[in-house]
Design a protein around this motif. Structure first.
Motif, PDB file in Angstrom:
ATOM      1  N   UNK A  73       0.819  -1.221   0.000  1.00 33.54           N
ATOM      2  CA  UNK A  73       0.000   0.000   0.000  1.00 33.54           C
ATOM      3  C   UNK A  73       0.850   1.267   0.000  1.00 33.54           C
ATOM      4  N   UNK A  74       1.988   1.248   0.673  1.00 33.70           N
ATOM      5  CA  UNK A  74       2.876   2.409   0.686  1.00 33.70           C
ATOM      6  C   UNK A  74       3.399   2.728  -0.703  1.00 33.70           C
ATOM      7  N   UNK A  75       3.779   1.685  -1.444  1.00 34.79           N
ATOM      8  CA  UNK A  75       4.261   1.870  -2.812  1.00 34.79           C
ATOM      9  C   UNK A  75       3.146   2.433  -3.690  1.00 34.79           C
ATOM     10  N   UNK A  76       1.930   1.916  -3.518  1.00 37.81           N
ATOM     11  CA  UNK A  76       0.801   2.417  -4.309  1.00 37.81           C
ATOM     12  C   UNK A  76       0.525   3.887  -4.017  1.00 37.81           C
ATOM     13  N   UNK A  77       0.632   4.277  -2.750  1.00 37.10           N
ATOM     14  CA  UNK A  77       0.440   5.689  -2.389  1.00 37.10           C
ATOM     15  C   UNK A  77       1.496   6.554  -3.068  1.00 37.10           C
ATOM     16  N   UNK A  78       2.732   6.087  -3.066  1.00 38.91           N
ATOM     17  CA  UNK A  78       3.814   6.832  -3.733  1.00 38.91           C
ATOM     18  C   UNK A  78       3.528   6.970  -5.227  1.00 38.91           C
ATOM     19  N   UNK A  79       3.038   5.892  -5.853  1.00 31.42           N
ATOM     20  CA  UNK A  79       2.709   5.966  -7.278  1.00 31.42           C
ATOM     21  C   UNK A  79       1.601   6.982  -7.537  1.00 31.42           C
ATOM     22  N   UNK A  80       0.624   7.051  -6.648  1.00 29.19           N
ATOM     23  CA  UNK A  80      -0.481   7.990  -6.817  1.00 29.19           C
ATOM     24  C   UNK A  80      -0.001   9.438  -6.764  1.00 29.19           C
ATOM     25  N   UNK A  81       1.117   9.679  -6.076  1.00 26.47           N
ATOM     26  CA  UNK A  81       1.691  11.030  -6.031  1.00 26.47           C
ATOM     27  C   UNK A  81       2.485  11.335  -7.292  1.00 26.47           C
ATOM     28  N   UNK A  82       2.813  10.305  -8.055  1.00 19.45           N
ATOM     29  CA  UNK A  82       3.494  10.509  -9.329  1.00 19.45           C
ATOM     30  C   UNK A  82       4.881   9.891  -9.365  1.00 19.45           C
ATOM     31  N   UNK A  83       5.113   9.060 -10.358  1.00 20.86           N
ATOM     32  CA  UNK A  83       6.418   8.459 -10.596  1.00 20.86           C
ATOM     33  C   UNK A  83       6.729   8.673 -12.067  1.00 20.86           C
ATOM     34  N   UNK A  84       7.798   9.382 -12.370  1.00 19.96           N
ATOM     35  CA  UNK A  84       8.139   9.598 -13.778  1.00 19.96           C
ATOM     36  C   UNK A  84       8.527   8.270 -14.432  1.00 19.96           C
ATOM     37  N   UNK A  85       8.542   8.225 -15.755  1.00 19.08           N
ATOM     38  CA  UNK A  85       8.983   7.002 -16.426  1.00 19.08           C
ATOM     39  C   UNK A  85      10.353   6.573 -15.891  1.00 19.08           C
ATOM     40  N   UNK A  86      10.426   5.331 -15.471  1.00 20.66           N
ATOM     41  CA  UNK A  86      11.615   4.831 -14.799  1.00 20.66           C
ATOM     42  C   UNK A  86      11.953   3.436 -15.309  1.00 20.66           C
ATOM     43  N   UNK A  87      13.220   3.145 -15.376  1.00 22.82           N
ATOM     44  CA  UNK A  87      13.669   1.797 -15.724  1.00 22.82           C
ATOM     45  C   UNK A  87      14.942   1.526 -14.949  1.00 22.82           C
ATOM     46  N   UNK A  88      15.295   0.288 -14.878  1.00 22.24           N
ATOM     47  CA  UNK A  88      16.523  -0.031 -14.167  1.00 22.24           C
ATOM     48  C   UNK A  88      16.980  -1.441 -14.481  1.00 22.24           C
ATOM     49  N   UNK A  89      18.203  -1.694 -14.107  1.00 18.70           N
ATOM     50  CA  UNK A  89      18.724  -3.042 -14.274  1.00 18.70           C
ATOM     51  C   UNK A  89      19.615  -3.354 -13.080  1.00 18.70           C
ATOM     52  N   UNK A  90      19.703  -4.613 -12.770  1.00 15.81           N
ATOM     53  CA  UNK A  90      20.517  -5.031 -11.642  1.00 15.81           C
ATOM     54  C   UNK A  90      21.516  -6.086 -12.056  1.00 15.81           C
ATOM     55  N   UNK A  91      22.744  -5.871 -11.692  1.00 17.02           N
ATOM     56  CA  UNK A  91      23.807  -6.850 -11.929  1.00 17.02           C
ATOM     57  C   UNK A  91      24.527  -7.011 -10.596  1.00 17.02           C
TER      58      UNK A  91
END
Length: 131
Positions: A73-91
């Protein structure tokens, strides 16, 4: 090297849906010498779609799927405030070390291996561990 691309959406609940192929996600994994080296995806930044994905995961979890995640739910609340287009990779450095040292088991390269209880130790309520 081998790239595995366009994973099913059900396997990638945090990844954005594929723009041209329904049911797939914008995600890839890089394998080198038979070992996973990298995992990458475009972040799903639509709160309504993310909520749907989390609810599907929660339903699967309730049905016994141990790998399914609960609703964040915390992540969803953060998304509702706005998350710009984001991508990432992990190595992970551990996976890179496996490749460079020709190891087939990640435990051979982890600096601090997972702690486990001592075999046969009396359970007196204290945590005991060994390497």
């Amino acid at each position: 090297p081998t790239f595995i691309i366009d994973h099913p959406q059900v396997m990638s609940p945090l990844a954005k849906w594929h723009r041209a192929r329904p049911g797939l996600s914008e995600r890839f994994e890089l394998f080198v010498a038979g070992r996973e080296l990298c995992n990458a995806y475009t972040e799903l930044n639509d709160p309504a779609r993310q909520r749907e994905a989390f609810l599907l995961q929660a339903t699967a979890r309730d049905a016994g799927d141990e790998e399914a995640h609960a609703v964040d739910h915390g992540f969803l609340t953060a998304l509702e405030h706005g998350l710009p287009p984001t991508a990432g990779w992990g190595c992970g450095i551990d996976r890179l070390a496996m490749l460079l040292t020709d190891q087939h088991n990640i435990k051979e390269v982890i600096l601090f291996p997972t702690m486990k209880p001592l075999a046969g130790a009396a359970d007196d309520g204290r945590d005991r561990a060994c390497l």
